[in-house]
Enzyme design. Sequence first.
Site, PDB file in Angstrom:
ATOM      1  N   PHE A 126       0.697  -1.291  -0.145  1.00 62.52           N
ATOM      2  CA  PHE A 126       0.151   0.052  -0.151  1.00 62.52           C
ATOM      3  C   PHE A 126       0.675   1.144   0.063  1.00 62.52           C
ATOM      4  O   PHE A 126       0.371   2.311  -0.504  1.00 62.52           O
ATOM      5  CB  PHE A 126      -1.063  -0.030   1.099  1.00 62.52           C
ATOM      6  CG  PHE A 126      -0.511   0.160   2.592  1.00 62.52           C
ATOM      7  CD1 PHE A 126      -0.509   1.793   3.007  1.00 62.52           C
ATOM      8  CD2 PHE A 126       0.259  -0.467   3.271  1.00 62.52           C
ATOM      9  CE1 PHE A 126      -0.030   2.245   4.319  1.00 62.52           C
ATOM     10  CE2 PHE A 126       0.652  -0.185   4.273  1.00 62.52           C
ATOM     11  CZ  PHE A 126       0.827   1.202   4.975  1.00 62.52           C
ATOM     12  N   LYS A 127       2.067   1.259   0.463  1.00 56.38           N
ATOM     13  CA  LYS A 127       2.901   2.200   0.327  1.00 56.38           C
ATOM     14  C   LYS A 127       3.189   2.911  -1.050  1.00 56.38           C
ATOM     15  O   LYS A 127       3.493   4.038  -1.236  1.00 56.38           O
ATOM     16  CB  LYS A 127       4.391   2.213   0.993  1.00 56.38           C
ATOM     17  CG  LYS A 127       4.329   1.321   2.376  1.00 56.38           C
ATOM     18  CD  LYS A 127       3.970   2.196   3.563  1.00 56.38           C
ATOM     19  CE  LYS A 127       3.762   1.503   4.855  1.00 56.38           C
ATOM     20  NZ  LYS A 127       5.110   1.096   5.312  1.00 56.38           N
TER      21      LYS A 127
END
Length: 464
Positions: free
Chosen positions: A111-112
């Site tokens: 998700f980063k």
Amino acid sequence: MKYISTRGQAPTLNFEDVLLTGLASDGGLYVPETLPQFSLDEIRAMRELPYNELAFKIVQPFVGGCIADADLKAIIDDTYGSFAHKAVAPVTQIDHNEYVLELFHGPTLAFKDFALQLLGRLLDHVLEKRQERVVIMGATSGDTGSAAIEGCKRCNNIDIFILHPHNRVSEVQRRQMTTIEGDNIYNIAIEGNFDDAQAMVKASFGDQGFLRGERRLVAVNSINWARIMAQIVYYFYASLNLGGPDRKMSYSVPTGNFGDIFAGYLAKRMGLPIDQLVIATNRNDILHRLISTGIYKKEALEHTLSPSMDIVVSSNFERMLFDLYDRDGNVLADLMQRMNNETVELDADKLAKARELYSSAAADDEVTSKVISDVFNDTGYLLDPHTAIGVHAARTTRWNKDVPMITLGTAHPVKFAPAIEKAGLASPELPHHLADLFERDERYTVLPAELTTVQSFIADHVFG
């Protein structure tokens, strides 16, 4: 849009300066002075927008004219055009009214990427305009490092130094960081844990003398406001894909540094109808204990099957406390000083307010493995260990089963083979673009967890 420090003693900045500042000069974190607001009609009108166009709608008010709309739109289009799934953040159903928001289709499978692919392009744009060269220094518990390097490697105006805890990230996570080529990319393996690495980053932002006044440090950790801003978008996207805003949604968020769930809190304050926000933690459960007991007490960090959440000091919780304590910077500065050095009990009214905003649950490795196994056996869907903790927390704290529950799927399971194998399952194959990852040459330097040693290493490579 203006930004203020949580500790009340730093200058008010615009978006461009906040992007390049990271930690405020008073040790606090920057937050918007006010939040943009969207009515239900305005949110409803966003339903048909693809992810990149929705992102522009949500992000543009935060930028506040510092970047021309046409340039910002091009940056956002380029960012999310690089993701492997056309939907960018698809939603998958795993049970009745229960979903996983897949946030792992970016280039580093975590998700980063949503924030760091955007951050890298924003930095490139601003630094080119200013003709300025900077040093990026960041700490990672696994995923931030590779996403930051991947997002910033194209920028000609940076040297990037990423600290990770030696032998405490998964092999795939480490190799994703250490096999990216570039003369301006440096990976440092710290003989300590993530909190040690994060503390050194914060100390370096507080005193940048080792850079001789010739460069400034820029943050890629979620102390950088742009990281939080980008993560707000996918809360809106998931809601709009499941009937929002005409019905509320609930979200369960695997939580380490508190940035991802803080973005959900902001989405709610901006007008998105959210029923429940669930803090999901592993054995390093300081946030769950705080919500459960009102006591903030640091305990020894433990290594788990969910290494990206192996964090004791959750930096972004300061942003949440700022709101809980009525945005009083002086009160918060004193509170943070005490929390860093002693056990602290939240005021009863502040704890009550926190419990209105959040539920919480923790899962150890045994529970994590069982959830991975159970969900796979029930649905054929494979969770990574962090997402599994999110599913566990969702199922154990959920207060209204008529409201869709969305767990944030924070990483691809291929990044955490030991956890998958402990659940009795076969780890999936690496995606095509990473198929040769284990054959690539690695480059990293092992250093003791000593601030002066790390700073000397950075100075030698920046000025050498």
